[in-house]
Structures are given as structure tokens and as C-alpha cells.
Design a protein around this motif. Structure first.
Motif, mmCIF file in Angstrom:
data_model
loop_
_atom_site.group_PDB
_atom_site.id
_atom_site.type_symbol
_atom_site.label_atom_id
_atom_site.label_comp_id
_atom_site.label_asym_id
_atom_site.label_seq_id
_atom_site.Cartn_x
_atom_site.Cartn_y
_atom_site.Cartn_z
ATOM 1 N N ARG A 12 0.886 -1.182 0.000
ATOM 2 C CA ARG A 12 0.000 0.000 0.000
ATOM 3 C C ARG A 12 0.906 1.210 0.000
ATOM 4 N NH1 ARG A 12 -5.343 -0.749 3.515
ATOM 5 N NH2 ARG A 12 -5.507 1.412 2.900
ATOM 6 N N ALA A 13 0.514 2.250 -0.725
ATOM 7 C CA ALA A 13 1.409 3.406 -0.849
ATOM 8 C C ALA A 13 0.679 4.713 -0.602
ATOM 9 C CB ALA A 13 2.044 3.428 -2.238
ATOM 10 N N ASP A 14 1.126 5.443 0.398
ATOM 11 C CA ASP A 14 0.679 6.831 0.516
ATOM 12 C C ASP A 14 1.793 7.701 -0.077
ATOM 13 O OD1 ASP A 14 2.660 6.674 2.353
ATOM 14 O OD2 ASP A 14 1.415 7.047 4.108
ATOM 15 N N ARG A 15 1.668 9.024 0.086
ATOM 16 C CA ARG A 15 2.634 9.913 -0.544
ATOM 17 C C ARG A 15 4.063 9.624 -0.075
ATOM 18 N NH1 ARG A 15 5.394 14.267 0.462
ATOM 19 N NH2 ARG A 15 4.705 14.292 2.608
ATOM 20 N N VAL A 18 5.405 6.486 -1.625
ATOM 21 C CA VAL A 18 5.753 6.731 -3.033
ATOM 22 C C VAL A 18 7.172 7.303 -3.107
ATOM 23 C CG1 VAL A 18 5.216 8.160 -5.059
ATOM 24 C CG2 VAL A 18 3.382 7.016 -3.842
ATOM 25 N N LYS A 22 10.415 5.740 -5.043
ATOM 26 C CA LYS A 22 11.180 6.495 -6.055
ATOM 27 C C LYS A 22 12.684 6.323 -5.857
ATOM 28 C CE LYS A 22 7.863 10.135 -6.936
ATOM 29 N NZ LYS A 22 7.443 11.476 -6.576
ATOM 30 N N ARG A 35 8.656 1.279 -13.141
ATOM 31 C CA ARG A 35 7.225 1.350 -12.863
ATOM 32 C C ARG A 35 6.479 0.990 -14.153
ATOM 33 N NH1 ARG A 35 4.417 3.649 -8.854
ATOM 34 N NH2 ARG A 35 6.249 4.402 -7.765
ATOM 35 N N ARG A 37 3.857 1.199 -16.863
ATOM 36 C CA ARG A 37 2.961 2.280 -17.294
ATOM 37 C C ARG A 37 1.525 1.756 -17.419
ATOM 38 N NH1 ARG A 37 6.138 6.407 -20.345
ATOM 39 N NH2 ARG A 37 8.288 5.884 -19.861
ATOM 40 N N PRO A 38 0.552 2.622 -17.175
ATOM 41 C CA PRO A 38 -0.831 2.169 -17.344
ATOM 42 C C PRO A 38 -1.051 1.690 -18.775
ATOM 43 C CG PRO A 38 -0.760 4.337 -16.321
ATOM 44 C CD PRO A 38 0.627 4.023 -16.747
ATOM 45 N N ASP A 49 12.102 1.352 -20.477
ATOM 46 C CA ASP A 49 12.107 1.915 -19.130
ATOM 47 C C ASP A 49 13.265 1.357 -18.298
ATOM 48 O OD1 ASP A 49 10.038 3.636 -19.548
ATOM 49 O OD2 ASP A 49 8.492 2.316 -18.739
ATOM 50 N N ASP A 90 4.053 -1.336 -9.568
ATOM 51 C CA ASP A 90 2.755 -1.180 -10.237
ATOM 52 C C ASP A 90 2.513 -2.315 -11.222
ATOM 53 O OD1 ASP A 90 1.147 0.797 -9.311
ATOM 54 O OD2 ASP A 90 1.993 2.385 -10.553
ATOM 55 N N ASN A 93 -0.501 -3.034 -13.543
ATOM 56 C CA ASN A 93 -0.749 -2.401 -14.840
ATOM 57 C C ASN A 93 -0.299 -3.272 -16.010
ATOM 58 O OD1 ASN A 93 -1.853 -0.029 -13.873
ATOM 59 N ND2 ASN A 93 0.098 1.054 -13.778
ATOM 60 N N GLU A 118 0.299 -2.951 -6.233
ATOM 61 C CA GLU A 118 -0.272 -2.080 -5.203
ATOM 62 C C GLU A 118 -1.666 -2.571 -4.836
ATOM 63 O OE1 GLU A 118 0.205 2.073 -5.921
ATOM 64 O OE2 GLU A 118 -1.024 2.629 -4.176
ATOM 65 N N ARG A 119 -1.829 -2.889 -3.587
ATOM 66 C CA ARG A 119 -3.111 -3.237 -2.963
ATOM 67 C C ARG A 119 -3.666 -4.623 -3.331
ATOM 68 N NH1 ARG A 119 -6.976 -0.231 -0.451
ATOM 69 N NH2 ARG A 119 -6.187 1.685 0.482
ATOM 70 N N HIS A 120 -3.617 -5.027 -4.594
ATOM 71 C CA HIS A 120 -4.198 -6.328 -4.908
ATOM 72 C C HIS A 120 -3.472 -7.001 -6.068
ATOM 73 C CE1 HIS A 120 -6.214 -3.520 -7.634
ATOM 74 N NE2 HIS A 120 -6.287 -4.545 -8.456
#
Lengths: 410, 248
Positions: A12-15, A18, A22, A35, A37-38, A49, A90, A93, A118-120
Motif C-alpha cells: 500500500r502506498a501513501d505519498r 511513493v 522512487k 514502474r 505504465r498504465p 524503461d 505497479d 498495470n 499495489e493493494r491487490h
């Protein structure tokens, strides 16, 4: 936990977190973090990348088509940089195809692959890891593992390549003012720093009443040690300011001729760490390797005939003679050798061969070096290895317009 | 690109900005967002002064801002194109891929600190939010990002837990409470501020309902109908409601 193999992390990532993520990309510690990309559907995007994460700039491609960039090129660079861990953030994605490809890539490279979602866990991730030997790592263990790297003494960031390529040509009384006005604060800081150091050095050297010969010698020294056009301009301006302030002497240069002839003046380019940091922008290993090998004293025709077996850890053997590579330049030769190795080349095969299997012609190798001047502002003097540096007198006659003593004329 | 046009309704050039409770709260979270490169959310029903408050604050701020109106259901590419156009003042070239445009946008956002304001953020869908989050996460230092939108914005952003986790501050704009109404109108304009409080509460109950934009309309129409009278009176109020009050 940092050997080869696949690990799955759900975080889980808050600011703040993040910010932590980085900082994960640390090629100097053997870690590359990218990371997804979407909407990423093609693995070639991920390769780009990954290459960007080890310093290859997508905007610098030379004249070579991007189709030459393959998983082999990516793997070669990772090997050359001694990368052992690939962190894919990520991962939710990514498509199934991209993830499966990454898994195969990491397996073939024998490096650790961290699939971080992230998360799931998405269906694509589940499909990728099912039936495989995968370690599931909780976020705390993941943080602890990489915090160890982050807490190591940081490798000092090499600021050499940050020097701006284009700076104002303004005359010395207004030079710094124009630099502040026209450049970004970061670029202006680099110029100001070099200007101040050069100014301090030559103020000391020029203090008192230097003779014209001394002024000429010091001017020659100033220009001779600069490695890029921007640095030559900065150095000349600082030198002029120092001469004016310390000895009331106005030194006038033929500046445009100086900048134009920089090709034969920048003899220290190969020794300047900035040169090799800048060259990391290229994705094709042969470009940096050609520059490194030429800087080591091997001409283009000799380079063209080199074999894979001629490459050592920091040396290249050509015509039975051992040539030491400049510090910082070994990376490029190592990457090219790995690219050839991973393509299945034997030690008796040529070194300069494209991933497609076609040998690079001499012309292309020469171009790879000469184009550096226009593309990234680095001059490795192309075909002019044999040219000598100008003497102090030659330099003064050609580049110094006048030396005027202001006290005498007042 | 900054926000274009006056902050107020046309014809209300002589009114100032009232530092309402919501504006002060927005100012506080915006300052933190600028200092730490955070994402903040400003949402509420239309007409409560969200856009006006944010526009006033970012225009007065020393850090430059970029104001982008989010189109309905923007695709990832539209999100990037609109932001690039806002910074560069022109559309990116046709041949540029989303990959290249995203990288260029991130570079531009890292090069110069900017407050990025995305208005009508309720228009976002999952794919647009993913792209926005990607750009925010990739930016080296993070940039202050203000998402302004209708009441549904909080739900839209909340439906994406990844972006929601990154939101550092939220300001929910609500209608002016009765307890603050008279004080706010006194700061806003004497035409309303000096009017009979009973009349004000009556108008508020019948039509204005604590919405700042409606009070602006009452001020504009009232002054126009009254031909320059100094204070809103009952007769003018009735005329105003008859004209703009939706039958109230």
C-alpha cells in the motif's frame, strides 16, 4: 532474499511511501526499479524503461533505428552494470504477456525479480506466478530488504553530466548576470560554480604585474583543460574577469574561432569523467564502446577488426598490443561484449556486430564518435587523433586578439 | 496556462473575495500541498465557490500554476495532451506516442515547480486516474496537484484506492450556514450586507440556500433592477426571485 528468483509483494502506498519507492532505483547498488505504465501491453516499453533506469535517455538514439533494441541489448546493459535485482512496481498495470516475458527475462539473466503490486493481485499476476516457485514477501520485509541498500553509504551522484550544453556567449562583465537570467537555477548554479573556481584560481596566478607571456601561458592552460564548448566559454569568461580584477588587464580572445576549433583543443575530453557519464545516454552499446576504444588509442580500422576475445576487464588488445581503457569508459566495452556474448558470439567473432548479425562498417563506427559532438556536446576528436595540441605561442597567435593594460592607458 | 476570465460573474467587478471558512481551509491544505508536493481534493456541489476559491489562491501564489479543465471521461492520452498543452501552449506533434509525451510531461513538471489544478475532476474515469497517478508517482519531487470537482469527485477518487491513498488533504465545500451568512454577506457587498437580516434569511430559505453563486446573482440582478439603490429591499427581492428564482 536478494539472490535470483521471483518474489511477489503486495504493498500500500501513501505519498511518503511513493517517495520511498522512487529511491529504489539504484543501479550503483545493483538494483533497477521500474514502474509499469498504465495500459502497458508490449514488453519493448518495459525494456525502454529499464534502459532509462540505468541512464539511457530515450531522446538520445543517434542515427540508429530503435528496432535494434532488444532484450539482448537490455540484458547486456544490466550485466555491464552488474545488476542483480529487478523491481517491477505497479505490476498490476502489466498484461499477462509482459509479466510472463519479464519472468523469462529474469530467469535467463539469473537475477532477482520483484513483482510488486499495489493493494491487490490482478488476474495477470496470478496467472504468471501460478505453478512457479515464487516467494510471497510482505511489505515490511520488502522495505527492510531495500532499506538496507538505501542505508548504505550513498554513492555520490555524479554531477559531471549536469553541466549545461548551451550557455550565453555574453562578454565577461555581464556573463554571470546573463547566466542567472537565461538559464534554469540548476544550470546557472553549475556555471557559477565553475566560473567561481576558475576565477579564484587565475586571480591568484595573475595577481601583481604578470608579463604578457605569463598571461598567454595561463590563458592557454585555462582553455586547454576545458572539455566542452560550454566549459571553454565559462573558463574564458572567468579568466578575463580574473585578469581584469587582479591585474587590470583586458584580455580579448577570438572567441568564435576558439569555439569553432575546439575539436583540436579539447584534448582532455577522454580524461574527463563527464565524457563517460554523458555517453551513458546512448542505448546502443557500440556507440560508447567505439568512443572508449578510440580514446584508448585504437584507430577505426583496428577497431573494426577487433574480436570478442580481444576485450579484457579494462583493456583491449589490438595488433598484439594491450591498450588500457580510460576509467569510466570500460562500461561501454563491457556492455558491447555482453551483447555479443548473449547473441551467441564466440571469442573469435568480431566485436562490432549489430544484434541483427551485420558487422558495423567503419564509416558507422566513425560516425558514432563524430556525432557525439552535436548530439551530447562531447568531442572525442573524431579522426584527428594524430593532431597535436597547439603550443602556447601557436595558441596565443591564433586565439588571443589583444592584451591591454588598463593602468598604463589610464 | 492559467485560468482565463474574471473570478466573478460578469457585471460584478466591484466585489472582492470573501475569506470564508472554506477558502481559509483550502488555503491551508494548498500551502501544505505546495510545500510537500501533495495531492489535495476540493469538492462540493456547484455554486459553493470551490473554483473561485482555488483560482483566487493559485493566482495569488508565488508558485506558477497550470489550470486544466478535465474533459468528460478523458482517455490516458487526453490527460497527458491537456497537461502538455497547458504547459507548452500548443498541442503535441501528431507523431508523438503516449510513452514519449508522458516522459516529456514528467520532465517539464520536474523542471519547473507548478501548482497543477485539474478542474471538473469528477469527469475522471479509472484509466484517466491511472495515468494521472503514474505521472505523479514518476515525478522526481512530486508536484502540488489540486483536484477540483463536484460533490461526486470524492466518490470518484475514493473508488481508486491507489490515488485516494495519496490524497493528503480534502476540503468539502458546503452551503453557508445560517450562523455565518450575514457576516459573509457583509464582507461581500453592502448591498446585501446592510439589508434587513430577516429579508436575507427569507431569500436564503426560499432560493439561495447558502450557495454563494446564488447570492452573487441576487446582488447582480438586484442592483440592476433597483437602478442603483444602496440596499436590497423587499420589493426588489421579490422582483429578483420572479426573474431568476426558478419559481421560488
Amino acid at each position: 532474499m536478494t539472490g535470483p528468483g521471483t518474489r511477489l509483494v503486495v504493498y500500500r502506498a501513501d505519498r511518503r511511501y511513493v517517495g520511498f519507492l522512487k529511491q529504489l532505483n539504484q543501479p550503483e547498488h545493483g538494483i533497477v526499479a521500474v514502474r509499469i505504465r498504465p495500459g502497458m501491453r508490449r514488453e519493448s516499453w518495459l525494456y525502454r524503461d529499464i534502459l532509462a533506469a540505468v541512464g539511457k535517455l530515450p531522446s538520445v538514439t543517434g542515427t540508429t533505428s530503435l528496432t535494434e533494441l532488444t532484450d539482448i541489448t537490455t540484458a547486456a546493459w544490466l550485466r555491464a552494470h552488474h545488476i542483480t535485482q529487478l523491481v517491477v512496481l505497479d505490476a498490476g498495470n502489466a498484461s499477462r504477456q509482459v509479466l510472463a516475458h519479464m519472468q523469462q527475462f529474469a530467469d535467463a539473466m539469473e537475477i532477482g525479480l520483484w513483482i510488486c503490486a499495489e493493494r491487490h493481485i490482478t488476474q495477470a499476476i496470478a496467472d504468471t506466478v501460478i505453478g512457479r516457485q515464487v516467494d510471497v514477501v510482505d511489505q515490511r520485509s520488502f522495505d527492510r530488504t531495500f532499506a538496507l541498500y538505501m542505508n548504505r553509504r550513498p554513492v555520490p551522484r555524479d554531477h559531471a553530466a549536469d553541466y549545461p550544453a548551451v550557455i550565453p556567449f555574453s562578454s565577461y562583465p555581464v556573463f554571470i548576470e546573463d547566466v542567472e537570467r537565461l538559464l534554469t537555477p540548476d544550470d546557472a548554479h553549475h556555471v557559477r560554480t565553475l566560473h567561481a573556481l576558475t576565477y579564484a584560481h587565475f586571480s591568484r596566478q595573475l595577481a601583481g604585474v604578470p608579463t604578457d607571456d605569463q598571461v598567454r601561458r595561463l590563458a592557454h592552460e585555462a582553455v586547454h583543460t576545458a572539455s566542452t564548448i560550454a566549459k571553454i566559454i565559462t573558463t574564458v569568461r572567468a579568466f578575463q574577469q580574473a585578469a581584469f580584477d587582479a591585474a587590470s588587464i583586458h584580455v580579448s580572445f577570438h572567441e568564435r574561432r576558439l569555439a569553432g576549433d575546439w575539436a583540436i583543443l579539447g584534448r582532455h575530453t577522454a580524461l574527463d569523467p563527464e565524457t563517460w557519464v554523458r555517453l551513458r545516454a546512448y542505448r546502443q552499446p557500440y556507440r560508447g564502446a567505439a568512443a572508449a576504444i578510440q580514446a584508448a588509442g585504437i584507430p577505426i580500422d583496428g577497431m573494426h577488426d577487433l574480436q570478442l576475445g580481444d576485450v579484457g576487464e579494462a583493456t583491449v588488445t589490438c595488433g598484439g598490443q594491450l591498450h588500457a581503457l580510460h576509467p569510466g569508459s570500460e562500461l561501454f566495452v563491457r556492455a558491447l561484449a555482453w551483447e555479443r556474448n548473449l547473441s551467441g558470439a564466440a571469442s573469435s567473432d568480431r566485436l562490432f556486430v549489430a544484434p541483427s548479425g551485420a558487422p558495423y562498417p567503419e564509416r558507422r563506427l566513425a560516425d558514432a564518435i563524430t556525432v557525439l559532438r552535436t548530439e551530447i556536446g562531447v568531442n572525442l576528436y573524431g579522426h584527428d587523433l594524430g593532431r597535436r595540441n597547439p603550443t602556447v605561442d601557436q595558441f596565443a597567435n591564433k586565439y588571443i586578439h589583444s592584451i591591454t593594460r588598463l593602468r598604463e592607458t589610464a | 496556462m492559467t485560468r482565463r476570465g474574471s473570478l466573478h460573474l460578469a457585471g460584478l467587478d466591484d466585489v472582492g473575495i470573501v475569506r470564508t471558512r472554506h477558502l481559509r481551509m483550502t488555503e491551508k491544505v494548498l500551502e501544505s500541498a505546495v510545500t510537500h508536493g501533495e495531492i489535495i481534493l476540493v469538492y462540493g456541489d456547484p455554486g459553493l465557490g470551490k473554483t473561485l476559491s482555488v483560482a483566487h489562491l493559485v493566482e495569488a501564489h508565488e508558485v506558477p500554476h497550470l489550470w486544466v479543465q478535465v474533459a468528460p471521461k478523458p482517455s490516458p492520452k487526453e490527460v497527458v495532451v491537456q497537461l502538455l498543452k497547458g504547459i507548452e501552449g500548443k498541442f503535441p506533434s501528431r507523431g508523438e506516442t503516449l510513452y514519449e509525451m508522458s516522459d516529456r510531461l514528467i520532465e517539464l513538471l520536474d523542471d519547473q515547480p507548478r501548482i497543477v489544478v485539474l478542474d471538473e475532476a469528477q469527469n475522471f474515469t479509472k484509466v484517466g486516474i491511472d495515468q494521472l497517478r503514474y505521472i505523479y508517482d514518476r515525478s522526481a519531487a512530486g508536484f502540488p496537484l489540486v483536484l477540483v470537482g463536484g460533490a461526486s469527485t470524492n466518490r470518484v477518487i475514493g473508488a481508486d484506492p491507489q490515488l485516494s491513498d495519496r490524497v493528503a488533504g480534502r476540503v468539502a465545500f458546503r452551503p453557508l450556514a445560517d450562523t455565518e451568512l450575514i457576516g459573509v454577506l457583509r464582507q461581500y457587498h453592502p448591498y446585501l450586507g446592510d439589508a434587513d437580516p430577516g429579508l436575507i434569511f427569507d431569500l436564503n430559505g426560499k432560493w439561495a440556500r447558502g450557495m454563494f453563486r446564488r447570492w452573487s446573482k441576487i446582488l447582480k440582478e438586484g442592483r440592476s433592477l433597483a437602478g442603483g439603490a444602496g440596499v436590497l429591499d423587499e420589493k426588489t427581492a421579490r422582483a429578483v426571485l420572479a426573474k431568476i428564482g426558478d419559481g421560488a
